[in-house]
Scaffold this motif. Structure first.
Motif, PDB file in Angstrom:
ATOM      1  N   UNK A 150      23.440  27.796   0.416  1.00  0.00           N
ATOM      2  CA  UNK A 150      23.250  28.932   1.330  1.00  0.00           C
ATOM      3  C   UNK A 150      23.543  29.979   0.470  1.00  0.00           C
ATOM      4  N   UNK A 151      22.760  31.679   0.162  1.00  0.00           N
ATOM      5  CA  UNK A 151      23.555  32.183  -0.476  1.00  0.00           C
ATOM      6  C   UNK A 151      22.435  32.496  -2.027  1.00  0.00           C
ATOM      7  N   UNK A 152      22.010  31.511  -2.776  1.00  0.00           N
ATOM      8  CA  UNK A 152      21.409  31.095  -4.164  1.00  0.00           C
ATOM      9  C   UNK A 152      20.458  31.415  -4.016  1.00  0.00           C
ATOM     10  N   UNK A 153      19.323  31.563  -5.652  1.00  0.00           N
ATOM     11  CA  UNK A 153      18.359  32.014  -5.830  1.00  0.00           C
ATOM     12  C   UNK A 153      17.352  31.164  -6.551  1.00  0.00           C
ATOM     13  N   UNK A 154      16.779  30.593  -6.818  1.00  0.00           N
ATOM     14  CA  UNK A 154      15.607  29.505  -7.250  1.00  0.00           C
ATOM     15  C   UNK A 154      14.671  30.009  -7.615  1.00  0.00           C
ATOM     16  N   UNK A 155      14.279  28.902  -8.141  1.00  0.00           N
ATOM     17  CA  UNK A 155      12.274  29.230  -8.731  1.00  0.00           C
ATOM     18  C   UNK A 155      11.839  28.033  -8.868  1.00  0.00           C
ATOM     19  N   UNK A 156      11.124  28.436  -8.049  1.00  0.00           N
ATOM     20  CA  UNK A 156       9.875  26.666  -7.908  1.00  0.00           C
ATOM     21  C   UNK A 156       9.509  26.188  -8.517  1.00  0.00           C
ATOM     22  N   UNK A 157       9.348  25.068  -9.089  1.00  0.00           N
ATOM     23  CA  UNK A 157       9.223  24.577 -10.098  1.00  0.00           C
ATOM     24  C   UNK A 157       7.270  23.870  -9.783  1.00  0.00           C
ATOM     25  N   UNK A 158       7.695  23.295  -8.467  1.00  0.00           N
ATOM     26  CA  UNK A 158       6.713  22.074  -8.121  1.00  0.00           C
ATOM     27  C   UNK A 158       6.829  22.537  -5.920  1.00  0.00           C
ATOM     28  N   UNK A 159       5.522  21.978  -6.100  1.00  0.00           N
ATOM     29  CA  UNK A 159       5.228  22.001  -4.980  1.00  0.00           C
ATOM     30  C   UNK A 159       4.263  20.840  -4.298  1.00  0.00           C
ATOM     31  N   UNK A 160       5.063  20.104  -3.490  1.00  0.00           N
ATOM     32  CA  UNK A 160       4.837  19.096  -2.957  1.00  0.00           C
ATOM     33  C   UNK A 160       4.096  18.927  -1.754  1.00  0.00           C
ATOM     34  N   UNK A 161       3.991  17.628  -0.859  1.00  0.00           N
ATOM     35  CA  UNK A 161       3.955  17.639   0.160  1.00  0.00           C
ATOM     36  C   UNK A 161       2.174  17.388   0.471  1.00  0.00           C
ATOM     37  N   UNK A 162       0.685  17.526   1.775  1.00  0.00           N
ATOM     38  CA  UNK A 162       0.084  17.348   1.386  1.00  0.00           C
ATOM     39  C   UNK A 162      -1.035  17.648   3.023  1.00  0.00           C
ATOM     40  N   UNK A 163      -2.335  17.953   2.738  1.00  0.00           N
ATOM     41  CA  UNK A 163      -2.589  18.104   3.548  1.00  0.00           C
ATOM     42  C   UNK A 163      -2.172  19.783   4.116  1.00  0.00           C
ATOM     43  N   UNK A 164      -2.478  20.043   5.192  1.00  0.00           N
ATOM     44  CA  UNK A 164      -2.815  22.029   5.532  1.00  0.00           C
ATOM     45  C   UNK A 164      -1.078  22.480   6.418  1.00  0.00           C
ATOM     46  N   UNK A 165       0.036  21.012   5.877  1.00  0.00           N
ATOM     47  CA  UNK A 165       1.606  21.444   5.302  1.00  0.00           C
ATOM     48  C   UNK A 165       1.312  22.209   4.264  1.00  0.00           C
ATOM     49  N   UNK A 166       0.852  21.793   3.043  1.00  0.00           N
ATOM     50  CA  UNK A 166       0.973  22.072   1.795  1.00  0.00           C
ATOM     51  C   UNK A 166       0.397  23.395   1.454  1.00  0.00           C
ATOM     52  N   UNK A 167      -0.778  23.187   2.150  1.00  0.00           N
ATOM     53  CA  UNK A 167      -1.780  24.226   1.776  1.00  0.00           C
ATOM     54  C   UNK A 167      -0.897  25.449   2.512  1.00  0.00           C
ATOM     55  N   UNK A 168      -0.852  25.889   3.749  1.00  0.00           N
ATOM     56  CA  UNK A 168       0.146  26.695   4.352  1.00  0.00           C
ATOM     57  C   UNK A 168       1.087  27.023   3.784  1.00  0.00           C
ATOM     58  N   UNK A 169       2.024  26.702   3.034  1.00  0.00           N
ATOM     59  CA  UNK A 169       2.772  26.864   2.224  1.00  0.00           C
ATOM     60  C   UNK A 169       2.337  27.497   0.889  1.00  0.00           C
ATOM     61  N   UNK A 170       1.907  27.223   0.072  1.00  0.00           N
ATOM     62  CA  UNK A 170       0.684  27.638  -1.223  1.00  0.00           C
ATOM     63  C   UNK A 170       0.078  29.771  -0.028  1.00  0.00           C
ATOM     64  N   UNK A 171      -0.099  29.586   0.727  1.00  0.00           N
ATOM     65  CA  UNK A 171      -1.105  30.919   1.532  1.00  0.00           C
ATOM     66  C   UNK A 171       0.583  31.490   1.958  1.00  0.00           C
ATOM     67  N   UNK A 172       1.705  31.188   1.828  1.00  0.00           N
ATOM     68  CA  UNK A 172       3.090  32.148   2.155  1.00  0.00           C
ATOM     69  C   UNK A 172       3.273  32.466   1.225  1.00  0.00           C
ATOM     70  N   UNK A 173       3.414  31.900  -0.064  1.00  0.00           N
ATOM     71  CA  UNK A 173       3.144  32.243  -1.428  1.00  0.00           C
ATOM     72  C   UNK A 173       4.738  31.420  -2.138  1.00  0.00           C
ATOM     73  N   UNK A 174       4.471  30.102  -1.172  1.00  0.00           N
ATOM     74  CA  UNK A 174       5.486  29.694  -2.251  1.00  0.00           C
ATOM     75  C   UNK A 174       4.661  28.907  -3.227  1.00  0.00           C
ATOM     76  N   UNK A 175       4.741  29.780  -4.252  1.00  0.00           N
ATOM     77  CA  UNK A 175       3.585  28.944  -5.354  1.00  0.00           C
ATOM     78  C   UNK A 175       4.679  28.778  -6.629  1.00  0.00           C
TER      79      UNK A 175
END
Lengths: 78, 668
Positions: free
Chosen positions: A8-33
């Motif tokens: 908690x409180x730490x910042x990180x840079x996203x390297x890769x977004x896994x998952x599949x289907x609707x969940x993954x697309x939702x993550x990408x749409x929300x700016x998790x890239x």
């Protein structure tokens, strides 16, 4: 490291977004890239889900889903 | 002219819609789905209408809301799009904007909450933003009603002159850029035939939208060529197709924002939100705070305000009934007509109207909790618990409201964004024992379990919950199998709700209920009146045991014999309970020939403690009342499923009561 392991409180840079289907697309749409910075705000009282901050807003995602997001830690604060 | 109002959730879309239209709104459903379609005439115009589309983050064909939005724009071809964007959260909001631009429809960007941005020392270069995006941008504050006229004028002018977005190319020269252009070129003819913008079709095909490929009638050769250039793009960019497209859009947005937006360090609103959240989503305080807030809402609704309004209303109805009654007596009107008016119409309508104060008060509080952003926190706090049942945290509040009244509970399930969750929640609400059943519990427990009254009552409530849990686990693995919609939810800043929006919502819910009250529910009460008043030869009955209703009771009574209460009076009371659960007790009083206050003594002749318990379990679980059933019918949008719920609840009630009675007989 995956996002659910980030303290908690730490910042990180996203390297890769896994998952599949609707969940993954939702993550990408929300700016998790890849290359986006995220910060862990808090964890819900029952230990799941978690609240994260990215692109200037707050988002809640479940631990199971956070486990599919690979990050690289880069220090404190947002 | 028709405009589509599109924007993210929490962007102030409903507030803007209310500002644009005032109270000339019409609510309907989009064909095939239970998603509200609100249309209204724009104030100050003669023939400009705006359609409020669901709040979405992206146009992907995954959720009902997204499909509705996409299909509306592609099929209904609105003259223009008004895209509302939350200026305080501009990066993520513009993501949808870029997708909308691809649809190639005249469009205006309504930059909402600009007052908040300025108030915190931030600025947005409106002209620069407009130039970068290629569409007019109008700064507004929907809550303060600022910039609305200018927005209307700009939108009307863009639509009238068919001003299409000037820029739809947001890919800097990169692998993605080449891929999109190659694919658009390839499919241009097909897209033109269908009247779909080539660029939009190309991105959909790259995203792998198979239904789109089918609709466009692409041949094997073309599909292979598309796949080839997509693979090439994935290899070059190092990202898969979906990530590459999202990355392209966000990179473009970052570029635009870097040139036009000067953010303040941290807004006052955000600091305030974090402070409130420190309390409301606190590790130990979150649950007690939530329970406290809900108890307060319940107490105010069912105790203070609701009951005050209810009493006021029933006093009014009683006065009117009394006046009409004495008038009818004075003029010596035919007794059947007299009974029809007083016992049928007045008491029927009266019992239905008594729901109104509760619906109004409850929705007042619920919409405040929703609009402030607290409901999102409830979902955040409760999610872990509800996920075990195959639901998400969002379903918690509708189910909780079910303990008060199923009607507003089912109505409030409307806020759930996924159709699957909404249906499942509605299925579970009847298991939450509603407050109209309390009189039944009170009379029976006082008569048979005077020493353990509270224990029996608590037992009933808990049994309902336990069965709901069992039911949800069953449904999760049968009819609602498949993936629940991903729980990736925004936690917006806390905001003061707009009273106008709250008032409009209450009015909408009350009007919706009244419409049903005076149609279906009214007819149902008249039928019960008819059955109660006449015998089989259509003569007016003097002895209530000879009425048609009693005959029905006698006919179905054997069904209840295995449950221990095969008496026709019990069966008849249960039938009348369908109009309203309170009627079970009053009917029983009439049939036993006693007043309700003496009923508990008289019940001893009809029930033993064991059969009384069996009867209570049955009333806990059997069919919801007619008001709830019509609400369920409306919200599910399916007659078949509604009948299914009635049959299922009756079966579960029968089985549970049977189990209680037969198990009890073994011990006693």
């Amino acid at each position: 490291m995956t996002l659910d392991r980030l303290p908690i409180g730490k910042t990180a840079t996203i390297i890769n977004v896994g998952g599949a289907g609707a969940l993954r697309l939702r993550l990408l749409d929300m700016g998790i890239i890849p290359r986006t910075k995220v910060c862990i705000r808090k964890v819900a009282p029952m230990g799941d889900p978690m609240e994260i901050r990215l692109r200037g807003y707050e988002l809640t995602i479940r631990m199971d889903d956070a486990r599919k997001i690979e990050v690289e830690s880069c220090g404190d604060g947002a | 002219m028709t405009f589509a109002l599109v924007g993210n959730q929490n962007s102030g879309k409903t507030t803007l819609f209310n500002s644009l239209t005032g109270s000339n709104q019409h609510v309907g459903n989009f064909p095939g789905v239970t998603v509200d379609q609100k249309t209204g005439r724009i104030r100050g115009t003669r023939d400009c209408y705006v359609v409020d589309l669901p709040g979405i983050y992206s146009i992907r064909p995954y959720s009902g809301e997204e499909i509705v939005t996409r299909d509306f724009i592609l099929n209904e071809k609105p003259d223009g799009i008004i895209n509302i964007v939350d200026a305080t959260n501009i990066e993520r909001n513009l993501y949808l904007t870029l997708q909308l631009l691809e649809l190639h429809v005249p469009m205006v960007l309504a930059l909402n909450m600009m007052d908040e941005v300025r108030g915190n020392g931030g600025t947005i270069d409106i002209k620069g933003l407009s130039k970068q995006l290629g569409i007019p941008v109008v700064p507004i504050s929907a809550a303060k009603n600022e910039g609305i006229t200018e927005l209307t004028d700009t939108a009307v002018s863009a639509a009238k002159h068919r001003t299409y977005p000037a820029v739809i190319d947001f890919c800097p020269s990169s692998a993605v850029h080449r891929c999109i252009h190659a694919v658009s070129h390839l499919i241009e003819d097909h897209a033109q035939k269908l009247g779909i913008p080539a660029r939009f079709a190309a991105t959909k095909l790259i995203e792998g939208d198979d239904t789109f490929a089918e609709k466009m009638g692409l041949n094997q050769n073309e599909l292979e060529m598309i796949e080839h250039s997509v693979i090439e793009m994935e290899r070059e960019s190092g990202l898969d197709r979906n990530a590459a497209l999202a990355d392209m859009r966000y990179s473009f947005i970052e570029g635009v924002c870097a040139k036009t937006v000067i953010k303040c360090s941290e807004s006052k609103e955000h600091i305030r939100s974090v402070r409130i959240d420190n309390l409301l989503t606190h590790k130990y305080l979150a649950l007690p705070m939530f329970l406290g807030i809900m108890l307060l809402v319940f107490w105010l609704t069912f105790g203070v305000i609701g009951s005050f309004l209810s009493n006021l209303l029933s006093a009014g109805i009683d006065w009117l009934t009394g006046t009409v009654d004495s008038g009818l007596t004075a003029y010596d009107i035919n007794t059947v007509i007299h009974s029809l008016i007083i016992d049928g119409i007045f008491s029927g309508v009266g019992s239905v109207l008594s729901f109104i104060p509760i619906i109004v008060t409850l929705f007042f509080f619920l919409s405040i909790l929703e609009d402030t952003g607290y409901m999102a926190r409830v979902a955040f706090v409760m999610d872990k618990l509800l996920r075990k049942l195959g639901l998400s945290g969002r379903s918690f509040v509708p189910m909780l409201v079910g303990f008060g009244c199923s009607v507003p509970a089912v109505m409030s399930a409307r806020t759930l964004s996924s159709e699957r969750d909404r249906k499942m929640t509605i299925f579970l609400i009847p298991f939450m024992s509603c407050s109209a059943k309390i009189p039944i519990y009170a009379v029976f427990t006082a008569a048979f379990f005077s020493r353990n009254q509270a224990l029996v009552m608590a037992g009933l409530y808990i049994s309902g919950i336990v069965l709901a849990v069992a039911m949800s686990l069953l449904m999760k693995n049968t009819i609602f199998r498949g993936n629940p919609v991903p729980f990736v939810m925004e936690l917006p800043n806390y905001r003061l709700p707009s009273l106008k929006s709250v008032a409009l919502l209450i009015w909408e819910k009350a009007r919706d209920f009244l419409q049903r009250a005076f149609t279906v529910i009214f007819v149902a009460t008249l039928i019960i009146w008819f059955l109660r008043t006449f015998d089989i030869r259509l003569n007016v009955v003097t002895d209530s045991s000879k009425s048609l209703l009693a005959m029905i009771g006698q006919a179905i009574a054997p069904v209840f014999t295995p449950l221990g209460f095969g008496d026709w009076r019990a069966a008849t009371s249960l039938v009348t309970g369908f109009t309203a659960k309170e009627a079970v007790v009053s009917t029983m009083g009439v049939l036993m020939g006693t007043s309700v206050s003496d009923l508990k003594n008289a019940l001893g002749t009809l029930f033993t403690p064991l059969t009384a318990l069996s009867f209570l379990v049955f009333t806990l679980l059997y069919t919801p009342c007619v008001a709830a059933v019509t609400t369920i019918r409306k919200e599910l949008g399916s007659r078949l499923m509604t009948v299914g719920i009635i049959v299922l609840q009756c079966m579960i009630a029968w089985i549970a009561a049977f189990a209680v009675y037969q198990a009890g007989r073994l011990f006693i």
